[in-house]
Scaffold this active site. Sequence first.
Site, PDB file in Angstrom:
ATOM      1  N   ASN A   1      -8.155   1.945  -3.306  1.00 27.81           N
ATOM      2  CA  ASN A   1      -8.998   1.319  -4.324  1.00 27.81           C
ATOM      3  C   ASN A   1     -10.468   1.586  -4.036  1.00 27.81           C
ATOM      4  OD1 ASN A   1      -7.582  -1.603  -5.744  1.00 27.81           O
ATOM      5  ND2 ASN A   1      -6.433  -0.051  -4.644  1.00 27.81           N
TER       6      ASN A   1
ATOM      7  N   THR B   1       0.819  -1.202   0.000  1.00 28.97           N
ATOM      8  CA  THR B   1       0.000   0.000   0.000  1.00 28.97           C
ATOM      9  C   THR B   1       0.859   1.262   0.000  1.00 28.97           C
ATOM     10  OG1 THR B   1      -1.485   1.290   1.420  1.00 28.97           O
ATOM     11  CG2 THR B   1      -0.134  -0.338   2.533  1.00 28.97           C
ATOM     12  N   ASP B   2       0.291   2.347  -0.513  1.00 30.51           N
ATOM     13  CA  ASP B   2       1.010   3.632  -0.465  1.00 30.51           C
ATOM     14  C   ASP B   2       1.190   4.129   0.970  1.00 30.51           C
ATOM     15  OD1 ASP B   2      -1.621   4.436   0.069  1.00 30.51           O
ATOM     16  OD2 ASP B   2      -1.777   5.815  -1.626  1.00 30.51           O
ATOM     17  N   GLU B   3       0.425   3.556   1.916  1.00 32.38           N
ATOM     18  CA  GLU B   3       0.510   4.042   3.305  1.00 32.38           C
ATOM     19  C   GLU B   3       1.866   3.745   3.940  1.00 32.38           C
ATOM     20  OE1 GLU B   3      -2.821   3.697   5.803  1.00 32.38           O
ATOM     21  OE2 GLU B   3      -4.237   4.049   4.175  1.00 32.38           O
TER      22      GLU B   3
ATOM     23  N   LYS C   1       2.000  -3.397   7.374  1.00 29.76           N
ATOM     24  CA  LYS C   1       2.233  -3.614   5.939  1.00 29.76           C
ATOM     25  C   LYS C   1       3.693  -3.322   5.575  1.00 29.76           C
ATOM     26  CE  LYS C   1      -0.453  -4.509   3.198  1.00 29.76           C
ATOM     27  NZ  LYS C   1      -0.920  -5.851   2.710  1.00 29.76           N
TER      28      LYS C   1
ATOM     29  N   TYR D   1      -1.754  -0.202  11.117  1.00 32.44           N
ATOM     30  CA  TYR D   1      -1.967  -0.891   9.833  1.00 32.44           C
ATOM     31  C   TYR D   1      -0.774  -0.676   8.919  1.00 32.44           C
ATOM     32  CZ  TYR D   1      -3.408  -1.323   4.951  1.00 32.44           C
ATOM     33  OH  TYR D   1      -3.452  -1.623   3.603  1.00 32.44           O
TER      34      TYR D   1
HETATM   35  P1  NAD Z   1     -10.399  -6.595   2.594  1.00 33.82           P
HETATM   36  O1  NAD Z   1     -10.380  -6.262   4.042  1.00 33.82           O
HETATM   37  O2  NAD Z   1     -11.589  -6.263   1.759  1.00 33.82           O
HETATM   38  O3  NAD Z   1     -10.115  -8.158   2.397  1.00 33.82           O
HETATM   39  C1  NAD Z   1      -9.152  -8.849   3.107  1.00 33.82           C
HETATM   40  C2  NAD Z   1      -9.395 -10.336   2.899  1.00 33.82           C
HETATM   41  O4  NAD Z   1      -8.367 -11.048   3.607  1.00 33.82           O
HETATM   42  C3  NAD Z   1     -10.729 -10.833   3.460  1.00 33.82           C
HETATM   43  O5  NAD Z   1     -11.339 -11.697   2.524  1.00 33.82           O
HETATM   44  C4  NAD Z   1     -10.340 -11.595   4.719  1.00 33.82           C
HETATM   45  O6  NAD Z   1     -11.231 -12.637   5.038  1.00 33.82           O
HETATM   46  C5  NAD Z   1      -8.966 -12.113   4.345  1.00 33.82           C
HETATM   47  N1  NAD Z   1      -8.124 -12.389   5.505  1.00 33.82           N
HETATM   48  C6  NAD Z   1      -7.900 -11.588   6.588  1.00 33.82           C
HETATM   49  N2  NAD Z   1      -7.087 -12.207   7.459  1.00 33.82           N
HETATM   50  C7  NAD Z   1      -6.764 -13.399   6.898  1.00 33.82           C
HETATM   51  C8  NAD Z   1      -5.935 -14.467   7.313  1.00 33.82           C
HETATM   52  N3  NAD Z   1      -5.282 -14.434   8.480  1.00 33.82           N
HETATM   53  N4  NAD Z   1      -5.821 -15.541   6.495  1.00 33.82           N
HETATM   54  C9  NAD Z   1      -6.490 -15.596   5.312  1.00 33.82           C
HETATM   55  N5  NAD Z   1      -7.302 -14.616   4.887  1.00 33.82           N
HETATM   56  C10 NAD Z   1      -7.428 -13.523   5.665  1.00 33.82           C
HETATM   57  O7  NAD Z   1      -9.084  -5.918   1.999  1.00 33.82           O
HETATM   58  P2  NAD Z   1      -8.826  -5.230   0.587  1.00 33.82           P
HETATM   59  O8  NAD Z   1      -9.241  -3.823   0.660  1.00 33.82           O
HETATM   60  O9  NAD Z   1      -9.344  -6.107  -0.476  1.00 33.82           O
HETATM   61  O10 NAD Z   1      -7.238  -5.248   0.588  1.00 33.82           O
HETATM   62  C11 NAD Z   1      -6.543  -6.367   0.053  1.00 33.82           C
HETATM   63  C12 NAD Z   1      -5.054  -6.118   0.145  1.00 33.82           C
HETATM   64  O11 NAD Z   1      -4.710  -4.937  -0.557  1.00 33.82           O
HETATM   65  C13 NAD Z   1      -4.549  -5.899   1.566  1.00 33.82           C
HETATM   66  O12 NAD Z   1      -3.292  -6.511   1.675  1.00 33.82           O
HETATM   67  C14 NAD Z   1      -4.407  -4.393   1.694  1.00 33.82           C
HETATM   68  O13 NAD Z   1      -3.410  -4.056   2.623  1.00 33.82           O
HETATM   69  C15 NAD Z   1      -4.002  -4.034   0.281  1.00 33.82           C
HETATM   70  N6  NAD Z   1      -4.365  -2.696  -0.191  1.00 33.82           N
HETATM   71  C16 NAD Z   1      -5.663  -2.246  -0.073  1.00 33.82           C
HETATM   72  C17 NAD Z   1      -6.001  -1.016  -0.609  1.00 33.82           C
HETATM   73  C18 NAD Z   1      -7.418  -0.497  -0.512  1.00 33.82           C
HETATM   74  O14 NAD Z   1      -7.647   0.654  -0.866  1.00 33.82           O
HETATM   75  N7  NAD Z   1      -8.400  -1.270  -0.089  1.00 33.82           N
HETATM   76  C19 NAD Z   1      -5.034  -0.223  -1.243  1.00 33.82           C
HETATM   77  C20 NAD Z   1      -3.717  -0.712  -1.327  1.00 33.82           C
HETATM   78  C21 NAD Z   1      -3.408  -1.964  -0.817  1.00 33.82           C
HETATM   79  O1  DAU Z   2      -4.014   4.230   0.638  1.00 30.16           O
HETATM   80  C1  DAU Z   2      -4.273   2.861   0.548  1.00 30.16           C
HETATM   81  C2  DAU Z   2      -5.105   2.452   1.724  1.00 30.16           C
HETATM   82  O2  DAU Z   2      -6.403   2.987   1.489  1.00 30.16           O
HETATM   83  C3  DAU Z   2      -5.179   0.949   1.929  1.00 30.16           C
HETATM   84  O3  DAU Z   2      -3.909   0.451   2.218  1.00 30.16           O
HETATM   85  C4  DAU Z   2      -6.146   0.609   3.070  1.00 30.16           C
HETATM   86  O4  DAU Z   2      -6.310  -0.795   3.174  1.00 30.16           O
HETATM   87  C5  DAU Z   2      -7.490   1.241   2.767  1.00 30.16           C
HETATM   88  O5  DAU Z   2      -8.371   1.038   3.842  1.00 30.16           O
HETATM   89  C6  DAU Z   2      -7.338   2.742   2.501  1.00 30.16           C
HETATM   90  O6  DAU Z   2      -6.943   3.441   3.702  1.00 30.16           O
HETATM   91  P1  DAU Z   2      -7.557   4.892   4.076  1.00 30.16           P
HETATM   92  O7  DAU Z   2      -7.428   5.092   5.514  1.00 30.16           O
HETATM   93  O8  DAU Z   2      -7.030   5.934   3.159  1.00 30.16           O
HETATM   94  O9  DAU Z   2      -9.086   4.606   3.631  1.00 30.16           O
HETATM   95  P2  DAU Z   2     -10.479   4.952   4.337  1.00 30.16           P
HETATM   96  O10 DAU Z   2     -11.543   4.627   3.341  1.00 30.16           O
HETATM   97  O11 DAU Z   2     -10.583   4.389   5.687  1.00 30.16           O
HETATM   98  O12 DAU Z   2     -10.384   6.540   4.466  1.00 30.16           O
HETATM   99  C7  DAU Z   2     -10.198   7.340   3.309  1.00 30.16           C
HETATM  100  C8  DAU Z   2     -10.183   8.802   3.753  1.00 30.16           C
HETATM  101  O13 DAU Z   2     -11.480   9.137   4.254  1.00 30.16           O
HETATM  102  C9  DAU Z   2      -9.216   9.066   4.888  1.00 30.16           C
HETATM  103  O14 DAU Z   2      -8.655  10.370   4.728  1.00 30.16           O
HETATM  104  C10 DAU Z   2     -10.096   9.033   6.134  1.00 30.16           C
HETATM  105  C11 DAU Z   2     -11.426   9.578   5.624  1.00 30.16           C
HETATM  106  N1  DAU Z   2     -12.618   9.036   6.309  1.00 30.16           N
HETATM  107  C12 DAU Z   2     -12.721   7.685   6.461  1.00 30.16           C
HETATM  108  C13 DAU Z   2     -13.813   7.123   7.094  1.00 30.16           C
HETATM  109  C14 DAU Z   2     -13.933   5.643   7.281  1.00 30.16           C
HETATM  110  C15 DAU Z   2     -13.606   9.879   6.752  1.00 30.16           C
HETATM  111  O15 DAU Z   2     -13.509  11.119   6.594  1.00 30.16           O
HETATM  112  N2  DAU Z   2     -14.681   9.347   7.388  1.00 30.16           N
HETATM  113  C16 DAU Z   2     -14.830   8.006   7.589  1.00 30.16           C
HETATM  114  O16 DAU Z   2     -15.850   7.574   8.178  1.00 30.16           O
END
Ligand code: NAD
Ligand code: DAU
Length: 340
Positions: free
Chosen positions: A180, A126-128, A154, A150
């Site tokens: 995403n 992740t970019d985080e 990562k 988190y």
């Molecule tokens: P999500 O929370 O929607 O899904 C995570 C999945 O992992 C779930 O299906 C969960 O059941 C499974 N899981 C959790 N713990 C597990 C374990 N111990 N063993 C097996 N399975 C397990 O997450 P997402 O948003 O789809 O993110 C997927 C990946 O992408 C993560 O690694 C996250 O860090 C990374 N990522 C997410 C974003 C984003 O914006 N959502 C951006 C960049 C990177």
């Molecule tokens: O940048 C990549 C990351 O993006 C991934 O690695 C993480 O898995 C994914 O959860 C996401 O993290 P963020 O913290 O950026 O996403 P979130 O949707 O939780 O929040 C996006 C922005 O919105 C952030 O600035 C916080 C704000 N926010 C979030 C929530 C849940 C609000 O203002 N109100 C809210 O209720």
Amino acid sequence: MRNFLITGGAGFIGANFTHYLLRNYTDIKVVVYDKLTYAGNLDNLLDVGDDPRYAFVQGDIADADSVAAAIRDHQIDTIVNFAAESHVDRSIMNPDAFVKTDVYGTYVLLEAARRFNLERYHQISTDEVYGHVPVGSSKETDPLEPRSPYAASKASADLMVNAYHITYGLPVTISRGSNNIGPYQYPEKVIPLFVTNAMDDVALPLYGDGLQMRDYQYVEDHCEGIDAVLRRGQIGEVYNIGTGSELRNIDMTHLLLDTLGKPYSLIQPVSDRPGHDRRYSLDVSKLKALGWQPRHTCAEAVVKTVRWYQANEWWWRKIKSGEHYRAFYQRLYAGREIRT
Ligand code: NAD
Ligand code: DAU
């Protein structure tokens, strides 16, 4: 790379990537390996359930025996690791599961990849991990400065992946994606949360001043980017994936409400997330040099995502009416309103 183990494939991005692989390649097998935590949902994979190239295994990535059995039983040659605890706010409330899955679980997968001599291990990062970026954009060579539990989990995983490459010669790649959005994202993340609240005329809890910036990318663009890294990336290298531009949260919220035809009065300012990173920004030129391009801007991604949630109430209403979701919502948001 023909037999894929997609760990975390029942979650948001993993399920989209599973769909992507099955849509774009014929001669492959895709095994989803997932613990089915609160975020794992087999509804996300309903339309591939009958595909003979697809199989599902329920298991924990931190369970070495179960991982080994899945690799052996399905002659896996490639792991793409999406499995993680993924929500920053949950990591602030309870970091424990983040260390167990995101750090230790990654180590277990790396050991398995080494033991079974796999062709490729790809880590979804992740970019985080770069931390808050006040100006400019993060390059893959920038230092890792994670600031939430988190992001720290990562970043730890990324370091371990790199160490396995250098120490044991494991053929690894890492991709670091921005935020995403799109189909099947659990409605704890800001965009599905805000769309589904707004559809029900429930307040949108906007953190702090709403001026934080995120690179909201459409999930299919991310999937294409991961595929480009798998096919054309260099072993041992890291690739950023995002649109390369950002939207302020307040502007994203206005766009979302305009798309739904709902009033801005639904916006409810609430107290900020502790340690909230104000801006992430990725330099994506390294992946573009491999011929990949994102197909959507942040704004196009937001509008397309809103339309999906409008068309798929069956999917999110089940989640939002469940006991787990309601308890989580109460715990995170109760008493946070800032009176304006
Ligand atoms: P999500 O929370 O929607 O899904 C995570 C999945 O992992 C779930 O299906 C969960 O059941 C499974 N899981 C959790 N713990 C597990 C374990 N111990 N063993 C097996 N399975 C397990 O997450 P997402 O948003 O789809 O993110 C997927 C990946 O992408 C993560 O690694 C996250 O860090 C990374 N990522 C997410 C974003 C984003 O914006 N959502 C951006 C960049 C990177
Ligand atoms: O940048 C990549 C990351 O993006 C991934 O690695 C993480 O898995 C994914 O959860 C996401 O993290 P963020 O913290 O950026 O996403 P979130 O949707 O939780 O929040 C996006 C922005 O919105 C952030 O600035 C916080 C704000 N926010 C979030 C929530 C849940 C609000 O203002 N109100 C809210 O209720």
